[in-house]
Enzyme design. Structure first.
Site, PDB file in Angstrom:
ATOM      1  N   SER A 144       0.820  -1.099   0.088  1.00 21.03           N
ATOM      2  CA  SER A 144      -0.131  -0.027   0.013  1.00 21.03           C
ATOM      3  C   SER A 144       0.894   1.301   0.098  1.00 21.03           C
ATOM      4  O   SER A 144       2.266   1.127   0.027  1.00 21.03           O
ATOM      5  CB  SER A 144      -0.961   0.021   1.166  1.00 21.03           C
ATOM      6  N   LEU A 178      -7.984  -4.935  15.367  1.00 21.88           N
ATOM      7  CA  LEU A 178      -8.430  -5.864  14.267  1.00 21.88           C
ATOM      8  C   LEU A 178      -8.005  -5.143  12.844  1.00 21.88           C
ATOM      9  O   LEU A 178      -8.233  -4.177  12.631  1.00 21.88           O
ATOM     10  CB  LEU A 178      -9.967  -5.838  14.077  1.00 21.88           C
ATOM     11  N   CYS A 182      -5.196  -7.927   6.326  1.00 15.45           N
ATOM     12  CA  CYS A 182      -4.033  -7.569   6.894  1.00 15.45           C
ATOM     13  C   CYS A 182      -2.921  -8.109   6.015  1.00 15.45           C
ATOM     14  O   CYS A 182      -1.551  -7.628   6.467  1.00 15.45           O
ATOM     15  CB  CYS A 182      -4.083  -8.483   8.233  1.00 15.45           C
ATOM     16  N   GLY A 185       0.868  -9.248   7.087  1.00 15.60           N
ATOM     17  CA  GLY A 185       0.818  -9.131   8.764  1.00 15.60           C
ATOM     18  C   GLY A 185       1.736  -8.065   9.121  1.00 15.60           C
ATOM     19  O   GLY A 185       2.178  -7.813  10.380  1.00 15.60           O
ATOM     20  N   CYS A 360      -0.720   2.708 -13.049  1.00 11.16           N
ATOM     21  CA  CYS A 360      -1.200   3.502 -11.697  1.00 11.16           C
ATOM     22  C   CYS A 360      -0.455   4.313 -11.211  1.00 11.16           C
ATOM     23  O   CYS A 360      -0.865   5.632 -10.686  1.00 11.16           O
ATOM     24  CB  CYS A 360      -1.208   2.361 -10.882  1.00 11.16           C
TER      25      CYS A 360
END
Length: 390
Positions: A144, A178, A182, A185, A360
């Site tokens: 991300s 939460l 994910c 991790g 992108c």
């Protein structure tokens, strides 16, 4: 996947004047963006097949991407090529009226991101292989946007992003976090080590879950292969980074209601997502077919409209231009490590992946798409004033 394809015929029976009319529009778009055919500048288009422009004119975005994958044209600076096209409005002609109509109808007739279809993107994209993503991403495996304000390297930008999220969530030792979507991790590992929290992470990707469990084996982290709609329990904090793009408009209300039910009344939720400038039913056909099937980018209006029944927006932060820099860093890593990947991924995949990353990057540089971090609290659920963190 097949290798780079040999040139193929497209509507060979069409009359020459029809070809000329179709390709004229493509040439007009290129000229407006100052992109020359077979020019000498890095962003110019080098055409190898005589029917390239016709294919693009007939198939729009899909034809542009597939003809590149097939080796029909090249460009040394794909990111700048797309930056110029999108800055000069090429996105307005990237879809045909028929494509627009079919997409609009499909959004109303079908839930493309229901429980059955939601796993398709995991199988097609996120399960491609951890070797690919380990070669391309930073050590935290953050897939991300990085936060580049004070960073010089990709690793620094991604650590800054993880720290930014933790500060915005005001994490304290002993809290429960939460992470919906994910990934491998990285955020949970960082938050546990630096903020002494415990966490639950959910993903639909077998490959992600396997590596995330390995990385977090010594930490109080539970990684689950589960859809967000099946979650139960209550958490002090909820975070979702780069997953909302797979939720879809038919499920925005469900997502917000689900998150509200999972969050303690005095908790905070952070939503990190790519978004579009306007609410639309369109999605890019090439991205949908080859990269993120059933993906859909939200607008600010759509997020706010579906959040308002459950949350107060405490903070909204746009750092979309940072994503262009992040994508370019991923592209450099991908190219640098290609020799390690070539045995598993062929040349057509190489062209597809670089096209994806650079298209992108150009879109973010053109401000055609954005990167937002929203911080939400329960409506009426917090007594102190949220101070934020940048």
């Amino acid at each position: 996947m097949a290798g780079v394809q040999r040139p193929q015929s497209i509507h060979q029976s069409a009359a020459p004047h029809v070809y000329r009319g179709l390709t004229g529009r493509v040439r007009d778009v290129l000229e407006a963006a100052d992109v020359r055919i077979n020019g000498s500048r890095p962003w110019d288009m080098q055409i190898h097949h005589p029917r390239t422009l016709t294919r693009i004119a007939l198939q729009r975005s899909l034809g542009l991407g597939e003809s590149y994958m097939d080796g029909w044209w090249d460009c040394d600076a794909l990111d700048e090529f797309f930056h110029r096209l999108l800055t000069h409005g090429a996105n307005r002609v990237s879809h045909s009226p028929l494509q627009n109509g079919l997409q609009w109808l499909g959004h109303w007739l079908f839930n493309r991101q229901n429980l059955h279809r939601s796993t398709k993107v995991a199988r097609q994209h996120y399960d491609l292989g951890n070797d690919l993503f380990e070669a391309m991403l930073d050590p935290s495996m953050s897939y991300s946007c990085g936060y580049w304000r004070d960073a010089e390297t990709l690793a620094q930008a991604q650590e800054a992003k993880l720290e930014l999220i933790c500060r915005k969530l005001n994490l304290k030792p002993g809290m429960t976090l939460l992470d919906i979507g994910c990934g491998w991790g990285g955020l949970l590992e960082y938050a546990c080590r630096h903020y002494k929290i415990s966490g639950v992470g959910v993903t639909l990707s077998q490959e992600q879950a396997s590596l995330a469990r390995e990385r977090c084996a010594s930490l109080p982290v539970d990684i689950r292969l589960e859809d967000y709609r099946q979650l139960e329990g209550r958490f002090d904090r909820v975070v979702s980074v780069g997953m909302f793009e797979h939720v879809g408009r038919r499920n925005y209300a469900t997502f917000m209601e689900t998150c509200a039910g999972l969050l303690h009344r005095r908790g905070l939720m952070l939503l990190h997502t790519i978004g579009t400038n306007t609410s639309t039913s369109r999605h890019d056909p090439w991205i949908d077919k080859y990269i993120f099937p059933n993906g859909e980018l939200p607008s600010c209006a759509q997020i706010a409209r579906h959040a308002e029944d459950w949350f107060v927006c405490e903070d909204l932060h746009n750092f979309g231009p940072d994503y262009a820099r992040t994508l370019r860093a991923w592209d450099r890593n991908f190219v640098a490590h290609w020799s390690q990947l070539a045995d598993r991924y062929d040349q057509r995949f190489h062209r597809m992946w670089r096209y994806y990353l650079n298209a992108c990057a150009g879109a973010f540089q053109a401000r055609d798409i954005q990167l937002w971090q929203w911080v939400f609290s329960h409506a009426g659920g917090r007594e102190e004033v949220y101070t934020g963190a940048r």
